[in-house]
Design an enzyme around this catalytic site. Structure first.
Site, PDB file in Angstrom:
ATOM      1  N   TYR A 142      33.747  32.671  37.831  1.00 59.41           N
ATOM      2  CA  TYR A 142      32.424  32.404  37.473  1.00 59.41           C
ATOM      3  C   TYR A 142      31.424  33.133  38.687  1.00 59.41           C
ATOM      4  O   TYR A 142      30.213  32.896  38.849  1.00 59.41           O
ATOM      5  CB  TYR A 142      31.959  31.118  37.710  1.00 59.41           C
ATOM      6  N   CYS A 147      48.164  39.033  44.076  1.00 59.76           N
ATOM      7  CA  CYS A 147      47.819  40.575  43.919  1.00 59.76           C
ATOM      8  C   CYS A 147      47.056  40.846  42.998  1.00 59.76           C
ATOM      9  O   CYS A 147      47.232  41.426  41.634  1.00 59.76           O
ATOM     10  CB  CYS A 147      49.510  41.263  43.759  1.00 59.76           C
ATOM     11  N   GLU A 148      45.774  40.801  43.197  1.00 55.12           N
ATOM     12  CA  GLU A 148      44.552  41.093  42.282  1.00 55.12           C
ATOM     13  C   GLU A 148      43.466  41.215  43.233  1.00 55.12           C
ATOM     14  O   GLU A 148      43.162  40.629  44.242  1.00 55.12           O
ATOM     15  CB  GLU A 148      44.364  39.741  41.509  1.00 55.12           C
TER      16      GLU A 148
END
Ligand SMILES: *Cc1c(COP(=O)(O)O)cnc(C)c1O
Length: 418
Positions: free
Chosen positions: A316, A342-343
Site C-alpha cells: 500500500y 530478493c525483491e
C-alpha cells in the site's frame, strides 16, 4: 504511541524493555500490548454504550488465537471472511451468535460450515451468493440468517487499495439495486433477512464518510420497512483509521458522537467491525540491523525483517514509523530501510530520516499490530516471526517462531522422484 514508550532512553512495551524480549525471543519479532488492546476495546464499548451494539473484531486484521481470545473474554465477536477465520474464532470461544461473515467469494464448504455452526449472519455480496446460500440451507434443512452488504457509493478518501465502498469496487450490492435484491431474498424459502451491512474502506480518518454512508443506509432501512421487511441488525462495518504518521483520525467517541444522534430512536442493533483501530497501534515489529550499505544515491539500512513479515509498505506504500530501540542523539541520515528478500519491493521505509544506526542495533517498526503478521508469508523460505503478548511486566509467546521444518510441513515428494 500507546503503551510503547521510552523509559530512560530504552523502548518499552508496557513495563518490559523490548531489548529483554529481543534477547529472549530473537528478531524479527511481533510484540503486542495487552493494555492497548483493552483500552481500544473499551473505547468502542463506552462510546456506543447508549445503543444496543455488538463489536465484531475484524479477524483478518490480526487472527492470532490469543488476541481473538482476549476479544472473546471482553464480550466481543468476530467479523470473518473465510472458513479459516471461522475456525479460529470458534476455537477460542467466540460465540457463533456474535460472528458475521463477509466476503465476495464464499465457497459451498464455507457456507455449509458457517450454517452448521449457526453464526449470527452472512453478509451477502451478490445475488448468486444469496441463491447459493438458500440452496445449501435448504439441503441442510435450516434457515440462513442474512444481511445484504450494500455498496453505498461513498468515497472514504483513503488509499485506493483499501477503499471498498465505491461503485467500481467488487464489494457489496450497488445501493440502487438494494430493494430488488431484498425482494429476491424475501422470495427465497430458506433465507431469513435480518440485516443490512456496509463497509466502505479502511484507514478512514474523517467522520463524514461514515455519517454519509449511514444516512444512505437508513433511507434504505425505511424503504424496506415500507415493504414489510423489518431489519434487526445494521452492520456499519469497520474502517476507522489510526495514527501511523501525522494523521489525526477521530476517536471512537467522536464517531459515536456523530452517529448516535442519527441512530437514536431506531429499533435496531448496531454491529461494528473494527480491525485496525483495535489492533494496529497495539503491536510493533522488532528488527535487527544486519548491514549498512552506501548505494549510488542513497543509504541502505538492511534489516532482518522483510516484506514477507510486513507487507503493508510495499503493498500500500504505507508509512510505518521506525524508531530506534535505544534512543540516541546521533546525526540524522536519510535511508531506505530494506529487508533481505530478493525483491526491489522489499522495503519497510524509503527515503526515511532516522538517527544514524549501527550494525547489530535494533529498530522498532511501529503500528504493526494490524495487517502485519496476518498478511505475512514464507516467501524466500523465511520462517515467520514469533509473536509475543506483553501484559504489564509479564510476556507470553502467543505464536512460536517458525522453524525450517514448519516450512516444508505438508510437502510431499512423489514416489517417482524417490
Ligand atoms: C477489513 C474489513 C473490516 C475491518 O477494517 P478495518 O479498517 O481494519 O477496521 C471490517 N469489515 C469488513 C467487511 C472488512 O472487509
Amino acid at each position: 504511541m500507546d503503551y510503547f514508550r521510552y523509559v530512560k532512553g530504552r523502548l518499552h512495551a508496557e513495563d518490559v524493555p523490548v531489548e529483554d524480549l529481543i534477547e529472549e525471543y530473537g528478531t524479527p519479532l511481533y510484540v503486542y500490548s495487552h493494555r492497548t488492546l483493552e483500552r481500544h476495546l473499551e473505547a468502542y464499548s463506552s462510546a456506543f454504550r447508549e445503543i444496543p451494539h455488538i463489536l465484531c473484531f475484524a479477524a483478518k486484521a490480526n487472527s492470532n488465537g490469543a488476541i481473538l481470545r482476549l476479544i472473546a473474554r471482553r464480550g466481543g465477536g468476530a467479523d470473518i471472511v473465510s472458513g479459516g477465520e471461522l475456525y479460529r474464532a470458534l476455537r477460542v470461544g467466540i460465540p457463533p451468535a456474535k460472528i458475521v461473515y463477509a466476503g465476495v467469494g464464499k465457497t459451498d464448504e464455507e457456507i455449509r460450515y458457517a450454517l452448521g455452526k449457526r453464526i449470527l449472519m452472512f453478509n451477502v455480496e451478490s445475488g448468486q451468493e444469496l441463491e447459493r446460500i438458500n440452496a445449501i440451507a435448504a439441503q441442510m434443512n435450516v434457515t440462513a440468517p442474512v444481511a445484504l452488504r450494500i455498496n453505498p457509493d461513498i468515497d472514504p478518501e483513503t488509499h485506493p487499495y483499501i477503499s471498498t465502498g465505491l461503485r467500481k469496487h467488487k464489494f457489496g450490492i450497488p445501493i440502487e439495486n438494494a430493494l430488488q435484491y431484498y425482494r429476491l431474498a424475501k422470495r427465497l424459502g430458506n433465507i431469513e433477512i435480518i440485516g443490512v451491512h456496509k463497509h466502505i474502506g479502511s484507514q478512514i480518518t474523517k467522520v463524514t464518510p461514515f455519517v454519509d454512508a449511514l444516512q444512505r443506509m437508513l433511507v434504505l432501512v425505511e424503504s424496506l420497512k415500507a415493504e414489510g421487511i423489518d431489519l434487526r441488525y445494521l452492520d456499519i462495518g469497520g474502517g476507522l483509521g489510526i495514527q501511523y504518521n501525522d494523521e489525526t483520525p477521530p476517536h471512537p467517541r467522536e464517531l459515536a458522537g456523530k452517529l448516535l444522534p442519527i441512530l437514536k430512536g431506531q429499533d435496531i442493533t448496531i454491529i461494528m467491525e473494527p480491525g485496525r483501530s483495535i489492533a494496529g497501534n497495539a503491536g510493533i515489529l522488532l528488527t535487527k540491523v544486519l548491514y549498512l550499505k552506501r548505494g549510488d544515491d542513497r543509504e541502505f539500512v538492511i534489516v532482518d525483517a522483510g516484506m514477507n513479515d510486513l507487507m503493508r509498505p510495499t503493498l500500500y506504500d504505507a508509512y510505518h514509523h521506525i524508531a530506534p530501540v535505544r534512543k540516541n542523539r546521533r546525526r540524522k541520515i536519510v535511508a531506505d530501510i530494506v529487508g533481505p528478500v530478493c525483491e526491489s519491493g522489499d522495503f519497510l521505509a524509503r527515503g526515511r530520516e532516522i538517527n544514524r544506526i549501527e550494525q547489530g542495533e535494533y529498530l522498532a517498526v511501529m503500528s504493526a499490530g494490524a495487517y502485519g503478521f496476518s498478511m505475512s508469508s514464507n516467501y524466500n523460505s523465511r520462517p515467520r516471526p514469533a509473536e509475543v503478548l506483553v501484559r504489564d511486566s509479564e510476556h507470553y509467546v502467543i505464536r512460536k517462531r517458525e522453524t525450517y521444518r514448519d516450512l516444508v510441513r505438508g510437502e510431499v515428494i512423489p514416489d517417482f522422484l524417490q
